[in-house]
Design a protein around this motif. Structure first.
Motif, mmCIF file in Angstrom:
data_model
loop_
_atom_site.group_PDB
_atom_site.id
_atom_site.type_symbol
_atom_site.label_atom_id
_atom_site.label_comp_id
_atom_site.label_asym_id
_atom_site.label_seq_id
_atom_site.Cartn_x
_atom_site.Cartn_y
_atom_site.Cartn_z
ATOM 1 N N UNK A 142 -7.652 13.507 4.871
ATOM 2 C CA UNK A 142 -6.442 12.786 5.236
ATOM 3 C C UNK A 142 -6.703 11.290 5.071
ATOM 4 N N UNK A 143 -5.682 10.565 4.631
ATOM 5 C CA UNK A 143 -5.843 9.123 4.478
ATOM 6 C C UNK A 143 -5.347 8.440 5.737
ATOM 7 N N UNK A 147 0.819 -1.217 0.000
ATOM 8 C CA UNK A 147 0.000 0.000 0.000
ATOM 9 C C UNK A 147 0.851 1.264 0.000
ATOM 10 N N UNK A 149 -4.994 12.673 -0.957
ATOM 11 C CA UNK A 149 -3.700 12.062 -0.615
ATOM 12 C C UNK A 149 -3.485 10.761 -1.404
ATOM 13 N N UNK A 150 -2.219 10.386 -1.529
ATOM 14 C CA UNK A 150 -1.878 9.206 -2.339
ATOM 15 C C UNK A 150 -2.588 7.946 -1.889
ATOM 16 N N UNK A 151 -2.743 7.799 -0.585
ATOM 17 C CA UNK A 151 -3.269 6.529 -0.078
ATOM 18 C C UNK A 151 -4.791 6.492 -0.046
ATOM 19 N N UNK A 161 -5.709 9.130 13.956
ATOM 20 C CA UNK A 161 -5.256 8.961 12.572
ATOM 21 C C UNK A 161 -4.136 7.920 12.531
ATOM 22 N N UNK A 201 -8.101 5.475 -1.180
ATOM 23 C CA UNK A 201 -8.708 4.517 -2.111
ATOM 24 C C UNK A 201 -9.885 3.825 -1.449
ATOM 25 N N UNK A 229 3.366 13.137 5.651
ATOM 26 C CA UNK A 229 2.992 13.946 4.490
ATOM 27 C C UNK A 229 2.613 13.084 3.284
ATOM 28 N N UNK A 230 3.461 12.165 2.825
ATOM 29 C CA UNK A 230 3.070 11.391 1.636
ATOM 30 C C UNK A 230 1.991 10.336 1.893
ATOM 31 N N UNK A 231 1.823 9.869 3.133
ATOM 32 C CA UNK A 231 0.814 8.832 3.348
ATOM 33 C C UNK A 231 -0.521 9.436 3.786
ATOM 34 N N UNK A 232 -0.519 10.146 4.911
ATOM 35 C CA UNK A 232 -1.781 10.702 5.413
ATOM 36 C C UNK A 232 -2.198 11.947 4.633
ATOM 37 N N UNK A 233 -1.187 12.712 4.206
ATOM 38 C CA UNK A 233 -1.483 13.972 3.533
ATOM 39 C C UNK A 233 -1.231 15.180 4.401
ATOM 40 N N UNK A 234 -0.587 14.991 5.556
ATOM 41 C CA UNK A 234 -0.284 16.136 6.418
ATOM 42 C C UNK A 234 0.985 15.863 7.222
#
Lengths: 243, 134
Positions: B119-120, A49, B93-95, A183, B97, A116-121
């Motif tokens: 937020x993912x 994932x 966000x990338x994750x 989260x 889905x 940042x790259x996974x959750x978006x923050x």
């Protein structure tokens, strides 16, 4: 039993022990760290994932474990100091503070980079992150308390009490992901097994051990300097310093 | 044998510790719902959609519910009990889905949740890419 242990905890003996052990421990730790980093970055497969970014786990998780373990260790030292008045446990408590602070910083920073790259923050006030942030403040507080009182003895007592009381935060950090909606995901490794695939998992304990060796060597040097601050003028320690 | 004055100190510290633990316990219990980062669809529906403030809504993205048009995304978030429709304009966000966790912050507009930020939330499982393909 106490007498048998006390024999090995005389300050000159501890000083000499760490003088011998510090450098080999640092070397072992660094070699282990570089091998594990190579494995984690180039050998292990990408995650299904999270793709490549999950590799930061191998820094994030060991640092998190150590930031909490060091605090528990400090609380135990504080307890022993308050009950038995053993100087060495106060020295150990003081020597562990900066180490724990560094590990907590590593957790928060690597977590932000991971978030940042996974959750978006980078940052969110979720229960896990907030309680870890409180742990960081506790470490900073202890570090500041170290130089806030006139006598060594008062400082040691205050540090011990603060360390013991603050230890309540540790179970809160640990169980924050179970008690509240957060989260941050739940623990991957529990008593019932691991949800990290075995193909990736084996690097984690190796990394943990390497971190342990590095931490131990820094801890040893801190103890040595703490002993010099307290007893540098004594003849035995003086002889050891000058070789 | 532990000397008596030391034993007294252990009792004192133990009492001290139990006192602080109970204080922290009651404080956390009083704050219980405020510490939660997000509400679930069940929480929102139980309150009859009476939320006028900004809040965070979390759950799983329902399978087959994501509809994308240019920048606008619509999907259903579920906690396998109740579900709420979310609409959002912006970059995901990338994750993000289907069948994966999500936390949206925004406010209710009737029965639809207008999200300002998404937020993912990912789970705790890690497995190699190849294994999953099998």
């Amino acid at each position: 039993m106490y007498k048998y242990i006390a024999k090995y905890l005389l300050l000159p003996k501890v000083f000499r022990f760490f003088g011998v052990v510090v450098l080999p421990s640092l070397f072992t730790g660094l070699v282990g760290f570089f091998i594990c980093s190579y494995l984690a970055l180039f050998v292990l497969p990408a995650d299904a994932t999270q793709q490549e970014i999950y590799r930061i786990l191998f820094v994030h998780v060991p640092a998190a474990i150590f930031s909490e373990l060091i605090y528990i260790f400090m609380a135990c030292c504080g307890f022993i100091y308050l009950v038995w008045k053993t100087k060495i446990s106060a020295i150990m408590l003081r020597s562990a503070i900066s180490l724990g602070l560094v590990f907590t910083l590593i957790v928060l920073i690597s977590g932000a980079i991971w978030g940042k790259p996974t959750w978006g923050t980078y940052w969110v006030w979720d229960a896990r992150i907030t309680s870890t942030f409180i742990l960081l403040i506790q470490y900073i507080g202890l570090l500041a308390l170290r130089t806030s009182f006139n006598t060594m003895q008062t400082t040691d007592q205050i540090l011990s009490i603060v360390a013991i009381v603050g230890a309540i935060n540790i179970p809160i950090i640990k169980f924050s992901v179970n008690w509240w909606n957060t989260l941050h995901q739940n623990a991957s490794i529990t008593f019932s097994g691991s949800s990290i695939d075995a193909e990736m998992l084996y690097v984690l304990p190796l990394m943990l051990i390497s971190f342990g060796f590095i931490a131990f060597s820094i801890f040893g040097r801190n103890i040595q300097s703490e002993i010099i601050i307290r007893q540098g003028s004594s003849k035995k320690i003086g002889e050891l310093i000058n070789g | 044998m532990i000397r008596k004055n030391r034993l007294n100190k252990i009792y004192l510290l133990g009492f001290f510790l139990i006192a602080t633990i109970s204080i922290v316990y009651f404080v956390l219990k009083a704050l219980d719902k405020n510490i939660d980062l997000y509400l679930t669809p069940t929480d929102v529906i139980e309150s009859n959609y009476e939320m006028n403030n900004q809040f965070k809504l979390g759950g799983m993205v329902k399978e087959g519910s994501v509809k994308k048009t240019d920048l606008e995304v619509e999907f259903i978030v579920t906690d396998f009990n109740e579900e709420i429709l979310i609409s959002y304009q912006g970059i995901l966000p990338n994750l993000f889905k289907e069948n994966s966790g999500v936390v949206a912050s925004g406010s209710l507009d009737g029965n639809i949740f207008k999200a300002k930020e998404i937020l993912a939330k990912h789970d705790e499982n890690y497995m190699p890419v190849k294994l999953e393909e099998k």
